[in-house]
Enzyme design. Sequence first.
Site, PDB file in Angstrom:
ATOM      1  CG  HIS A   9       2.729  36.827   1.296  1.00  0.00           C
ATOM      2  ND1 HIS A   9       3.760  36.474   1.225  1.00  0.00           N
ATOM      3  CD2 HIS A   9       1.734  37.320   0.357  1.00  0.00           C
ATOM      4  CE1 HIS A   9       3.428  37.140  -0.258  1.00  0.00           C
ATOM      5  NE2 HIS A   9       2.456  37.495  -1.225  1.00  0.00           N
ATOM      6  CB  CYS A  66       4.826  29.740  -1.073  1.00  0.00           C
ATOM      7  SG  CYS A  66       4.705  28.472  -2.100  1.00  0.00           S
ATOM      8  N   GLY A  67       2.328  30.062  -1.351  1.00  0.00           N
ATOM      9  CA  GLY A  67       0.977  29.723  -1.739  1.00  0.00           C
ATOM     10  C   GLY A  67       0.418  28.368  -2.474  1.00  0.00           C
ATOM     11  N   GLY A  69       3.390  26.311  -3.043  1.00  0.00           N
ATOM     12  CA  GLY A  69       3.843  25.862  -2.679  1.00  0.00           C
ATOM     13  C   GLY A  69       4.738  25.325  -4.135  1.00  0.00           C
ATOM     14  N   GLY A  71       6.819  28.188  -5.368  1.00  0.00           N
ATOM     15  CA  GLY A  71       7.961  28.722  -5.221  1.00  0.00           C
ATOM     16  C   GLY A  71       9.014  28.121  -3.911  1.00  0.00           C
ATOM     17  CG  HIS A  99      11.308   4.012  -3.207  1.00  0.00           C
ATOM     18  ND1 HIS A  99      10.421   4.513  -4.473  1.00  0.00           N
ATOM     19  CD2 HIS A  99      10.691   4.225  -2.191  1.00  0.00           C
ATOM     20  CE1 HIS A  99       9.531   2.994  -4.216  1.00  0.00           C
ATOM     21  NE2 HIS A  99      10.022   3.500  -2.634  1.00  0.00           N
ATOM     22  NE  ARG A 134      13.828  -0.893  -5.297  1.00  0.00           N
ATOM     23  CZ  ARG A 134      13.779  -1.488  -4.636  1.00  0.00           C
ATOM     24  NH1 ARG A 134      15.253  -2.068  -3.671  1.00  0.00           N
ATOM     25  NH2 ARG A 134      12.512  -1.640  -4.359  1.00  0.00           N
TER      26      ARG A 134
HETATM   27  C1  RB5 Z   1       3.100  34.759  -3.085  1.00  0.00           C
HETATM   28  O1  RB5 Z   1       1.788  35.752  -3.111  1.00  0.00           O
HETATM   29  C2  RB5 Z   1       2.585  33.634  -3.584  1.00  0.00           C
HETATM   30  O2  RB5 Z   1       3.472  33.826  -5.094  1.00  0.00           O
HETATM   31  C3  RB5 Z   1       3.748  32.378  -3.339  1.00  0.00           C
HETATM   32  O3  RB5 Z   1       3.034  32.613  -1.973  1.00  0.00           O
HETATM   33  C4  RB5 Z   1       4.251  31.432  -3.965  1.00  0.00           C
HETATM   34  O4  RB5 Z   1       2.930  30.783  -4.361  1.00  0.00           O
HETATM   35  C5  RB5 Z   1       4.734  31.017  -5.224  1.00  0.00           C
HETATM   36  O5  RB5 Z   1       5.078  29.709  -5.156  1.00  0.00           O
END
Ligand code: RB5
Length: 150
Positions: A9, A66-67, A69, A71, A99, A134
């Site tokens: 979300h 995600c909100g 990025g 998580g 790389h 490398r």
């Molecule tokens: C959701 O509220 C939020 O915690 C999730 O999207 C993200 O940002 C987690 O890293």
Amino acid sequence: MNIAVGADHGGYSLKDAVMDEVKKQGHTVIDCGAKLYDATDDYPDFARAVGLKVQSGEAERGIVVCGSGVGAAIAATKMVGVRACLCHDTYSARQGVEHDNMNVLALGARIIGDELARELVRAFVNAKFNTDPRFQRRLDKVLKIEKDKS
Ligand code: RB5
């Protein structure tokens, strides 16, 4: 190239632009959801869905949103064979592939807007791993860390 895309979300508002840009670059989207906005959904579920597509080879690369990025990147990169990173600059989105053979790009919809997301998608999908010894040597060391699980 098949590219799996997933968003919770928090990332949902960016997902359409990401999928549209992937298609504009001539690639095929595998939509791993969310298909509808659901404020109670959880980013690891979508990161896992994208990671499974990459692990199986059905997708060569993935994009998770995600909100922040953060998580999504953490969850995706726990999966064997997935090399995910949060990149909000085009240099990293491109060089991460060239790389480091990054195969999953993580984005944060609460941090960046549609146009930067599109530029990042372009940088990511159009980059190729540079097989210079490398870079291969370093990748092999990363893969050994993953294999040893230490
Ligand atoms: C959701 O509220 C939020 O915690 C999730 O999207 C993200 O940002 C987690 O890293």
